[in-house]
Design a protein around this motif. Structure first.
Motif, PDB file in Angstrom:
ATOM      1  N   CYS A  40      29.850 -19.087 -70.494  1.00  0.00           N
ATOM      2  CA  CYS A  40      28.616 -18.444 -70.009  1.00  0.00           C
ATOM      3  C   CYS A  40      28.753 -16.917 -69.946  1.00  0.00           C
ATOM      4  O   CYS A  40      28.047 -16.257 -69.193  1.00  0.00           O
ATOM      5  CB  CYS A  40      28.207 -18.959 -68.632  1.00  0.00           C
ATOM      6  SG  CYS A  40      27.707 -20.671 -68.671  1.00  0.00           S
ATOM      7  N   GLY A  41      29.696 -16.363 -70.716  1.00  0.00           N
ATOM      8  CA  GLY A  41      29.872 -14.910 -70.706  1.00  0.00           C
ATOM      9  C   GLY A  41      30.412 -14.369 -69.396  1.00  0.00           C
ATOM     10  O   GLY A  41      30.257 -13.191 -69.087  1.00  0.00           O
ATOM     11  N   SER A  42      31.065 -15.236 -68.602  1.00  0.00           N
ATOM     12  CA  SER A  42      31.474 -14.855 -67.246  1.00  0.00           C
ATOM     13  C   SER A  42      32.969 -15.047 -67.013  1.00  0.00           C
ATOM     14  O   SER A  42      33.569 -16.001 -67.519  1.00  0.00           O
ATOM     15  CB  SER A  42      30.706 -15.705 -66.231  1.00  0.00           C
ATOM     16  OG  SER A  42      31.076 -15.372 -64.903  1.00  0.00           O
ATOM     17  N   LYS A  43      33.547 -14.167 -66.218  1.00  0.00           N
ATOM     18  CA  LYS A  43      34.933 -14.350 -65.775  1.00  0.00           C
ATOM     19  C   LYS A  43      35.055 -15.644 -64.965  1.00  0.00           C
ATOM     20  O   LYS A  43      36.084 -16.303 -64.965  1.00  0.00           O
ATOM     21  CB  LYS A  43      35.351 -13.145 -64.912  1.00  0.00           C
ATOM     22  CG  LYS A  43      36.783 -13.210 -64.403  1.00  0.00           C
ATOM     23  CD  LYS A  43      37.134 -11.977 -63.585  1.00  0.00           C
ATOM     24  CE  LYS A  43      38.575 -12.032 -63.088  1.00  0.00           C
ATOM     25  NZ  LYS A  43      38.917 -10.827 -62.307  1.00  0.00           N
ATOM     26  N   MET A  44      33.946 -15.980 -64.267  1.00  0.00           N
ATOM     27  CA  MET A  44      33.937 -17.162 -63.402  1.00  0.00           C
ATOM     28  C   MET A  44      34.304 -18.433 -64.183  1.00  0.00           C
ATOM     29  O   MET A  44      34.939 -19.338 -63.652  1.00  0.00           O
ATOM     30  CB  MET A  44      32.539 -17.300 -62.765  1.00  0.00           C
ATOM     31  CG  MET A  44      32.399 -18.407 -61.753  1.00  0.00           C
ATOM     32  SD  MET A  44      33.503 -18.252 -60.342  1.00  0.00           S
ATOM     33  CE  MET A  44      32.515 -17.325 -59.184  1.00  0.00           C
ATOM     34  N   ARG A 282      35.668 -26.317 -56.756  1.00  0.00           N
ATOM     35  CA  ARG A 282      35.359 -27.350 -57.745  1.00  0.00           C
ATOM     36  C   ARG A 282      35.253 -26.763 -59.137  1.00  0.00           C
ATOM     37  O   ARG A 282      35.730 -27.321 -60.108  1.00  0.00           O
ATOM     38  CB  ARG A 282      34.034 -28.043 -57.384  1.00  0.00           C
ATOM     39  CG  ARG A 282      34.108 -28.846 -56.114  1.00  0.00           C
ATOM     40  CD  ARG A 282      32.725 -29.113 -55.563  1.00  0.00           C
ATOM     41  NE  ARG A 282      32.030 -27.861 -55.260  1.00  0.00           N
ATOM     42  CZ  ARG A 282      30.759 -27.804 -54.912  1.00  0.00           C
ATOM     43  NH1 ARG A 282      30.047 -28.908 -54.844  1.00  0.00           N
ATOM     44  NH2 ARG A 282      30.189 -26.652 -54.625  1.00  0.00           N
ATOM     45  N   TYR A 283      34.554 -25.609 -59.224  1.00  0.00           N
ATOM     46  CA  TYR A 283      34.393 -24.959 -60.521  1.00  0.00           C
ATOM     47  C   TYR A 283      34.740 -23.508 -60.361  1.00  0.00           C
ATOM     48  O   TYR A 283      34.613 -22.933 -59.290  1.00  0.00           O
ATOM     49  CB  TYR A 283      32.925 -24.951 -60.979  1.00  0.00           C
ATOM     50  CG  TYR A 283      32.247 -26.253 -61.113  1.00  0.00           C
ATOM     51  CD1 TYR A 283      32.383 -26.999 -62.268  1.00  0.00           C
ATOM     52  CD2 TYR A 283      31.418 -26.721 -60.101  1.00  0.00           C
ATOM     53  CE1 TYR A 283      31.711 -28.202 -62.410  1.00  0.00           C
ATOM     54  CE2 TYR A 283      30.745 -27.915 -60.240  1.00  0.00           C
ATOM     55  CZ  TYR A 283      30.899 -28.660 -61.392  1.00  0.00           C
ATOM     56  OH  TYR A 283      30.232 -29.831 -61.532  1.00  0.00           O
ATOM     57  N   GLY A 284      35.039 -22.907 -61.481  1.00  0.00           N
ATOM     58  CA  GLY A 284      35.043 -21.453 -61.512  1.00  0.00           C
ATOM     59  C   GLY A 284      36.372 -20.824 -61.167  1.00  0.00           C
ATOM     60  O   GLY A 284      37.360 -21.478 -60.846  1.00  0.00           O
ATOM     61  N   HIS A 285      36.338 -19.523 -61.229  1.00  0.00           N
ATOM     62  CA  HIS A 285      37.502 -18.668 -61.026  1.00  0.00           C
ATOM     63  C   HIS A 285      38.048 -18.844 -59.605  1.00  0.00           C
ATOM     64  O   HIS A 285      37.306 -18.754 -58.642  1.00  0.00           O
ATOM     65  CB  HIS A 285      37.034 -17.222 -61.260  1.00  0.00           C
ATOM     66  CG  HIS A 285      37.973 -16.188 -60.780  1.00  0.00           C
ATOM     67  ND1 HIS A 285      39.058 -15.782 -61.533  1.00  0.00           N
ATOM     68  CD2 HIS A 285      38.006 -15.463 -59.629  1.00  0.00           C
ATOM     69  CE1 HIS A 285      39.708 -14.847 -60.857  1.00  0.00           C
ATOM     70  NE2 HIS A 285      39.094 -14.630 -59.704  1.00  0.00           N
ATOM     71  N   ALA A 286      39.345 -19.104 -59.488  1.00  0.00           N
ATOM     72  CA  ALA A 286      39.966 -19.142 -58.158  1.00  0.00           C
ATOM     73  C   ALA A 286      40.478 -17.743 -57.855  1.00  0.00           C
ATOM     74  O   ALA A 286      41.140 -17.119 -58.685  1.00  0.00           O
ATOM     75  CB  ALA A 286      41.091 -20.156 -58.146  1.00  0.00           C
ATOM     76  N   ALA A 287      40.156 -17.253 -56.645  1.00  0.00           N
ATOM     77  CA  ALA A 287      40.525 -15.872 -56.296  1.00  0.00           C
ATOM     78  C   ALA A 287      42.034 -15.717 -56.259  1.00  0.00           C
ATOM     79  O   ALA A 287      42.772 -16.697 -56.172  1.00  0.00           O
ATOM     80  CB  ALA A 287      39.914 -15.511 -54.952  1.00  0.00           C
ATOM     81  N   GLY A 288      42.450 -14.457 -56.316  1.00  0.00           N
ATOM     82  CA  GLY A 288      43.889 -14.144 -56.275  1.00  0.00           C
ATOM     83  C   GLY A 288      44.574 -14.706 -55.044  1.00  0.00           C
ATOM     84  O   GLY A 288      44.146 -15.705 -54.496  1.00  0.00           O
TER      85      GLY A 288
END
Length: 430
Positions: A40-44, A282-288
């Motif tokens: 989706c064009g996202s870092k996420m 559940r989805y997406g980028h996990a923070a540092g």
């Protein structure tokens, strides 16, 4: 090869036989492809690999198409220039140094650059028609419900449709033939009622250029404030249609002056709700690094702060505000009332005309970087495309010529499930 058209280049072979057996197709990166990254064009979602194919992708494979990659796009479909992508902006292959339009800019650029014969995009407020106009190709936004949205990562559910790009009207229509039709997995889909008495009556066959006796309505409001060169090019295209036997009359859509505001309230509200699932769990980028004293809220907000770009954050904030207690009636309900008014205006205008025509975009393609400083300018550039999504009608953008060496598109809008009328009218301009 033009700059940054694909986010992921990977070949997926379709069946050996089928109507698209000799065609290559590029797919926008918000449409799920089994085993191939869909960002989706996202870092996420930079590392997200779907476990299934979207219905349109299954239909492409069944039709024998070869998928050549996933195209660059504005992050989560939010933008008009393909510059909000986490993966960098795409250059316009026919107007280098300018944006290819958005949010499906990579798909339009792929066709314009000859990197694919056909492409799929999605259109929530003009995201197929804008890049088609800016890249000098054909793009079709189908009637809401004609094409399955199963496997499309949602931005504004009540507005968006997947649709085709091609270098000719017939090519784009042949791709629509493959992807259109009901789907058990998407309850919003339905059979097109307009099959001229023959279920096999194809969209591609409607591209016969016969506009003799066609009545074209030109909404005066959609020409106001448009760039002078764009307006001139538009009227030249109308003259061409008149020479082919069509007639035109001016019509009025008074509600469109409120369409952009209504659209952004509805689209941003739906987006804030849809994107709530991207929490890094559940989805997406996990923070540092998770701090020792972080609670879950802090972990979520870290993931979202790092994973989403500025434009997406802006729209989530505005959408959440519009839906919040005390403001729902003031903004969201009013926007839905305005939407009903827009629908009514289109129905009235189309009761006196077969199709409506306007410039697709009121301006030629922006220079790269030009519109990012001022989001409002970018939102207002959608003035001619968003009303069509509010009314859930079909529209096509066809190249109409150039102004100062930059491409201009003409938009033709039809009644619900009137794809054949707009395809026929669009093909007369080629």
């Amino acid at each position: 090869m033009s700059e940054n058209i694909f986010i992921t280049e990977e070949t997926l072979e379709g069946d050996e036989e089928g109507p698209l057996a000799d065609k290559t197709v590029a797919v926008k990166d918000n449409i799920s492809t089994e085993g191939v990254r869909t960002t989706c064009g996202s870092k996420m979602l930079a590392e997200y690999v779907p476990p299934y194919d979207a219905t349109v992708v299954s239909r492409l494979k069944d039709a024998g198409a070869t998928i050549v990659g996933k195209t660059n796009m504005d992050e989560f479909g939010m933008g008009t220039t393909t510059e909000t992508s986490f993966f960098g902006s795409t250059d316009n292959p026919v107007a280098p140094g300018h944006v290819p339009g958005g949010s499906s800019g990579g798909s339009a650029a792929a066709v314009a650059a000859g990197e694919a014969d056909l492409a799929l995009g999605s259109d929530t407020g003009g995201s197929i028609r804008c890049p088609a106009a800016f890249c000098g190709v054909v793009g079709i936004k189908p009637t809401y419900g004609l094409v399955s949205r199963y496997g499309l990562v949602a931005y504004g559910n009540s507005l968006e449709q997947i649709g085709p790009f091609g270098s000719s009207v017939e090519d784009a229509a042949s791709l629509l033939d493959v992807i259109a039709g009901p789907d058990d997995r998407d309850a919003t889909t339905r059979e097109s009622p307009n099959t001229d008495g023959a279920a096999a009556s194809s969209y591609a066959a409607a591209a016969d250029g016969d506009v003799d006796g066609l009545t074209i309505g030109v909404p005066t409001e959609l020409l106001e404030g448009a760039d002078e060169g764009v307006v001139e090019t538009f009227w030249d295209a109308i003259d061409d249609l008149e020479e082919e036997g069509a007639t035109y009359e001016e019509v009025s859509l008074p509600s469109v002056e409120h369409a952009v505001e209504a659209y952004y309230v509805i689209a941003m509200s739906e987006a804030s709700s849809n994107l709530a699932r991207f929490d890094g769990v559940r989805y997406g980028h996990a923070a540092g690094e998770k701090g020792e004293n972080d609670n879950w809220n802090e972990a979520f907000s870290k993931a979202r702060k790092e994973g989403f770009g500025d434009e997406v954050k802006r729209r989530i904030l505005l959408g959440t505000y519009a839906l919040s207690a005390g403001y729902h009636d003031k903004y969201y309900k009013k926007a839905q009332d305005a939407r009903a008014w827009v629908k009514q205006d289109f129905d009235e205008a189309l009761s006196n005309a077969d199709v409506l025509a306007s410039p697709t975009m009121p301006v030629p393609p922006f220079e790269l970087g030009e519109s990012l400083e001022d989001p409002l300018t970018m939102y207002l550039a959608d003035a001619n495309t968003v009303p069509v999504n509010l009314a859930n009608l079909p529209a096509i953008s066809v190249p109409a010529g150039e102004t100062d060496g930059l491409p201009v598109g003409i938009q033709l809008v039809g009644p619900a499930f009137g794809e054949r009328e707009i395809i026929r009218a669009g093909s007369a301009l080629e």
